[in-house]
Design a protein around this motif. Sequence first.
Motif, PDB file in Angstrom:
ATOM      1  N   ASP A 116     -15.751   1.187   1.777  1.00  0.00           N
ATOM      2  CA  ASP A 116     -16.272   0.157   0.876  1.00  0.00           C
ATOM      3  C   ASP A 116     -15.587   0.214  -0.486  1.00  0.00           C
ATOM      4  O   ASP A 116     -15.260  -0.833  -1.056  1.00  0.00           O
ATOM      5  N   GLN A 117     -15.356   1.416  -0.991  1.00  0.00           N
ATOM      6  CA  GLN A 117     -14.646   1.550  -2.264  1.00  0.00           C
ATOM      7  C   GLN A 117     -13.214   1.022  -2.144  1.00  0.00           C
ATOM      8  O   GLN A 117     -12.700   0.381  -3.058  1.00  0.00           O
ATOM      9  N   GLN A 118     -12.589   1.298  -1.003  1.00  0.00           N
ATOM     10  CA  GLN A 118     -11.226   0.823  -0.776  1.00  0.00           C
ATOM     11  C   GLN A 118     -11.195  -0.702  -0.740  1.00  0.00           C
ATOM     12  O   GLN A 118     -10.307  -1.325  -1.328  1.00  0.00           O
ATOM     13  N   LYS A 119     -12.153  -1.306  -0.058  1.00  0.00           N
ATOM     14  CA  LYS A 119     -12.236  -2.769  -0.006  1.00  0.00           C
ATOM     15  C   LYS A 119     -12.432  -3.354  -1.398  1.00  0.00           C
ATOM     16  O   LYS A 119     -11.802  -4.356  -1.753  1.00  0.00           O
ATOM     17  N   ASN A 120     -13.290  -2.730  -2.193  1.00  0.00           N
ATOM     18  CA  ASN A 120     -13.530  -3.208  -3.559  1.00  0.00           C
ATOM     19  C   ASN A 120     -12.262  -3.095  -4.410  1.00  0.00           C
ATOM     20  O   ASN A 120     -11.961  -3.980  -5.210  1.00  0.00           O
ATOM     21  N   TRP A 121     -11.523  -1.989  -4.229  1.00  0.00           N
ATOM     22  CA  TRP A 121     -10.278  -1.786  -4.963  1.00  0.00           C
ATOM     23  C   TRP A 121      -9.261  -2.871  -4.597  1.00  0.00           C
ATOM     24  O   TRP A 121      -8.637  -3.469  -5.473  1.00  0.00           O
ATOM     25  N   ILE A 122      -9.117  -3.147  -3.306  1.00  0.00           N
ATOM     26  CA  ILE A 122      -8.184  -4.176  -2.844  1.00  0.00           C
ATOM     27  C   ILE A 122      -8.611  -5.552  -3.372  1.00  0.00           C
ATOM     28  O   ILE A 122      -7.777  -6.321  -3.851  1.00  0.00           O
ATOM     29  N   LYS A 123      -9.885  -5.853  -3.307  1.00  0.00           N
ATOM     30  CA  LYS A 123     -10.388  -7.146  -3.790  1.00  0.00           C
ATOM     31  C   LYS A 123     -10.094  -7.323  -5.269  1.00  0.00           C
ATOM     32  O   LYS A 123      -9.651  -8.389  -5.711  1.00  0.00           O
ATOM     33  N   LYS A 124     -10.311  -6.264  -6.050  1.00  0.00           N
ATOM     34  CA  LYS A 124     -10.043  -6.308  -7.491  1.00  0.00           C
ATOM     35  C   LYS A 124      -8.565  -6.623  -7.754  1.00  0.00           C
ATOM     36  O   LYS A 124      -8.236  -7.424  -8.625  1.00  0.00           O
ATOM     37  N   ILE A 125      -7.677  -6.011  -6.989  1.00  0.00           N
ATOM     38  CA  ILE A 125      -6.241  -6.269  -7.129  1.00  0.00           C
ATOM     39  C   ILE A 125      -5.917  -7.717  -6.765  1.00  0.00           C
ATOM     40  O   ILE A 125      -5.220  -8.420  -7.498  1.00  0.00           O
ATOM     41  N   LEU A 126      -6.428  -8.164  -5.627  1.00  0.00           N
ATOM     42  CA  LEU A 126      -6.129  -9.514  -5.152  1.00  0.00           C
ATOM     43  C   LEU A 126      -6.677 -10.592  -6.090  1.00  0.00           C
ATOM     44  O   LEU A 126      -6.116 -11.688  -6.170  1.00  0.00           O
ATOM     45  N   ASP A 127      -7.760 -10.273  -6.799  1.00  0.00           N
ATOM     46  CA  ASP A 127      -8.372 -11.233  -7.722  1.00  0.00           C
ATOM     47  C   ASP A 127      -7.686 -11.281  -9.085  1.00  0.00           C
ATOM     48  O   ASP A 127      -8.010 -12.124  -9.912  1.00  0.00           O
ATOM     49  N   ASN A 128      -6.741 -10.376  -9.325  1.00  0.00           N
ATOM     50  CA  ASN A 128      -6.066 -10.297 -10.625  1.00  0.00           C
ATOM     51  C   ASN A 128      -4.661 -10.882 -10.493  1.00  0.00           C
ATOM     52  O   ASN A 128      -3.844 -10.372  -9.723  1.00  0.00           O
ATOM     53  N   GLU A 129      -4.365 -11.923 -11.247  1.00  0.00           N
ATOM     54  CA  GLU A 129      -3.063 -12.580 -11.127  1.00  0.00           C
ATOM     55  C   GLU A 129      -1.906 -11.706 -11.607  1.00  0.00           C
ATOM     56  O   GLU A 129      -0.744 -12.016 -11.352  1.00  0.00           O
ATOM     57  N   ARG A 130      -2.203 -10.608 -12.285  1.00  0.00           N
ATOM     58  CA  ARG A 130      -1.158  -9.689 -12.768  1.00  0.00           C
ATOM     59  C   ARG A 130      -0.963  -8.491 -11.835  1.00  0.00           C
ATOM     60  O   ARG A 130      -0.212  -7.580 -12.153  1.00  0.00           O
ATOM     61  N   GLU A 131      -1.635  -8.488 -10.699  1.00  0.00           N
ATOM     62  CA  GLU A 131      -1.563  -7.363  -9.775  1.00  0.00           C
ATOM     63  C   GLU A 131      -1.332  -7.861  -8.349  1.00  0.00           C
ATOM     64  O   GLU A 131      -1.629  -9.010  -8.033  1.00  0.00           O
ATOM     65  N   THR A 132      -0.827  -6.962  -7.516  1.00  0.00           N
ATOM     66  CA  THR A 132      -0.657  -7.312  -6.106  1.00  0.00           C
ATOM     67  C   THR A 132      -0.675  -6.046  -5.266  1.00  0.00           C
ATOM     68  O   THR A 132      -0.445  -4.947  -5.761  1.00  0.00           O
ATOM     69  N   ILE A 133      -0.953  -6.224  -4.006  1.00  0.00           N
ATOM     70  CA  ILE A 133      -0.849  -5.142  -3.024  1.00  0.00           C
ATOM     71  C   ILE A 133      -0.205  -5.732  -1.776  1.00  0.00           C
ATOM     72  O   ILE A 133      -0.649  -6.771  -1.264  1.00  0.00           O
ATOM     73  N   LEU A 134       0.870  -5.107  -1.334  1.00  0.00           N
ATOM     74  CA  LEU A 134       1.629  -5.565  -0.178  1.00  0.00           C
ATOM     75  C   LEU A 134       1.595  -4.500   0.905  1.00  0.00           C
ATOM     76  O   LEU A 134       1.516  -3.305   0.599  1.00  0.00           O
ATOM     77  N   VAL A 135       1.675  -4.932   2.141  1.00  0.00           N
ATOM     78  CA  VAL A 135       1.736  -3.995   3.258  1.00  0.00           C
ATOM     79  C   VAL A 135       2.994  -4.250   4.076  1.00  0.00           C
ATOM     80  O   VAL A 135       3.528  -5.361   4.094  1.00  0.00           O
ATOM     81  N   ALA A 136       3.463  -3.193   4.727  1.00  0.00           N
ATOM     82  CA  ALA A 136       4.566  -3.285   5.689  1.00  0.00           C
ATOM     83  C   ALA A 136       3.952  -3.108   7.067  1.00  0.00           C
ATOM     84  O   ALA A 136       3.214  -2.147   7.320  1.00  0.00           O
ATOM     85  N   GLU A 137       4.272  -4.041   7.949  1.00  0.00           N
ATOM     86  CA  GLU A 137       3.671  -4.058   9.279  1.00  0.00           C
ATOM     87  C   GLU A 137       4.777  -4.056  10.334  1.00  0.00           C
ATOM     88  O   GLU A 137       5.747  -4.809  10.224  1.00  0.00           O
ATOM     89  N   ILE A 138       4.622  -3.190  11.315  1.00  0.00           N
ATOM     90  CA  ILE A 138       5.538  -3.147  12.453  1.00  0.00           C
ATOM     91  C   ILE A 138       4.695  -3.203  13.718  1.00  0.00           C
ATOM     92  O   ILE A 138       3.776  -2.395  13.889  1.00  0.00           O
ATOM     93  N   ASP A 139       4.989  -4.145  14.574  1.00  0.00           N
ATOM     94  CA  ASP A 139       4.232  -4.317  15.823  1.00  0.00           C
ATOM     95  C   ASP A 139       2.726  -4.345  15.564  1.00  0.00           C
ATOM     96  O   ASP A 139       1.938  -3.655  16.215  1.00  0.00           O
ATOM     97  N   ASN A 140       2.325  -5.132  14.557  1.00  0.00           N
ATOM     98  CA  ASN A 140       0.920  -5.318  14.180  1.00  0.00           C
ATOM     99  C   ASN A 140       0.234  -4.051  13.674  1.00  0.00           C
ATOM    100  O   ASN A 140      -0.994  -3.979  13.635  1.00  0.00           O
ATOM    101  N   GLU A 141       1.007  -3.048  13.279  1.00  0.00           N
ATOM    102  CA  GLU A 141       0.458  -1.815  12.709  1.00  0.00           C
ATOM    103  C   GLU A 141       0.954  -1.667  11.281  1.00  0.00           C
ATOM    104  O   GLU A 141       2.159  -1.784  11.021  1.00  0.00           O
ATOM    105  N   ILE A 142       0.042  -1.421  10.361  1.00  0.00           N
ATOM    106  CA  ILE A 142       0.426  -1.198   8.973  1.00  0.00           C
ATOM    107  C   ILE A 142       0.997   0.208   8.863  1.00  0.00           C
ATOM    108  O   ILE A 142       0.350   1.190   9.226  1.00  0.00           O
ATOM    109  N   VAL A 143       2.235   0.293   8.371  1.00  0.00           N
ATOM    110  CA  VAL A 143       2.924   1.584   8.289  1.00  0.00           C
ATOM    111  C   VAL A 143       3.217   1.996   6.849  1.00  0.00           C
ATOM    112  O   VAL A 143       3.677   3.114   6.602  1.00  0.00           O
ATOM    113  N   GLY A 144       2.938   1.105   5.892  1.00  0.00           N
ATOM    114  CA  GLY A 144       3.152   1.429   4.496  1.00  0.00           C
ATOM    115  C   GLY A 144       2.581   0.360   3.606  1.00  0.00           C
ATOM    116  O   GLY A 144       2.229  -0.726   4.068  1.00  0.00           O
ATOM    117  N   TRP A 145       2.458   0.704   2.342  1.00  0.00           N
ATOM    118  CA  TRP A 145       1.948  -0.268   1.379  1.00  0.00           C
ATOM    119  C   TRP A 145       2.419   0.076  -0.024  1.00  0.00           C
ATOM    120  O   TRP A 145       2.849   1.200  -0.298  1.00  0.00           O
TER     121      TRP A 145
END
Length: 175
Positions: A48-77
């Motif tokens: 839940d804390q992780q979800k809140n952290w991600i939401k806070k980032i996504l809601d801020n126009e000065r921040e972002t979080i990106l993921v790297a996905e291979i074969d539908n598996e997240i392998v980095g961010w």
Amino acid sequence: MSKSINTAAIIRTAVLEDAQAILQIQKEVIAERDYLMSVPEEFNQTLDQQKNWIKKILDNERETILVAEIDNEIVGWIAFLSNSRKRLSHVGSFGIMIRKDYRERGIGRMLISELLSWAAHNPFIEKVSLGVFSTNTRAIALYKSMGFIEEGRKKKEVKVSETEYWDDILMYKLV
């Protein structure tokens, strides 16, 4: 045998449903004890804390979080966080984590490239910063190859044992 860039990796903006995978990668990298300030016994982030952290980032126009996905598996961010103070609002710093089995395949370079492109197109961001342990020579070489410049060094910033210390190297790139 050298590993080649994995062109099958997809870089995309994270969504809340990625929280579990992002948290798992974070736990794995922290458990290695070589790359982050946190040690496993002090990292207690819940889903839940992780979800809140991600939401806070996504809601801020000065921040972002990106993921790297291979074969539908997240392998980095990679997460870029900004400063809320007016005089520092043009600057942000990033942290990047890649699962051990997927390192040295160009995924870090892909994540950073996408982040730099995002920053260059963001009207608020002018400077991308990072901190890296002096022992992380692979990461330092990658950052330098991508145009990052060392702007400072915190000597003996990280105490690893009673007799061993690491410097924290501060790097930046203007976008």
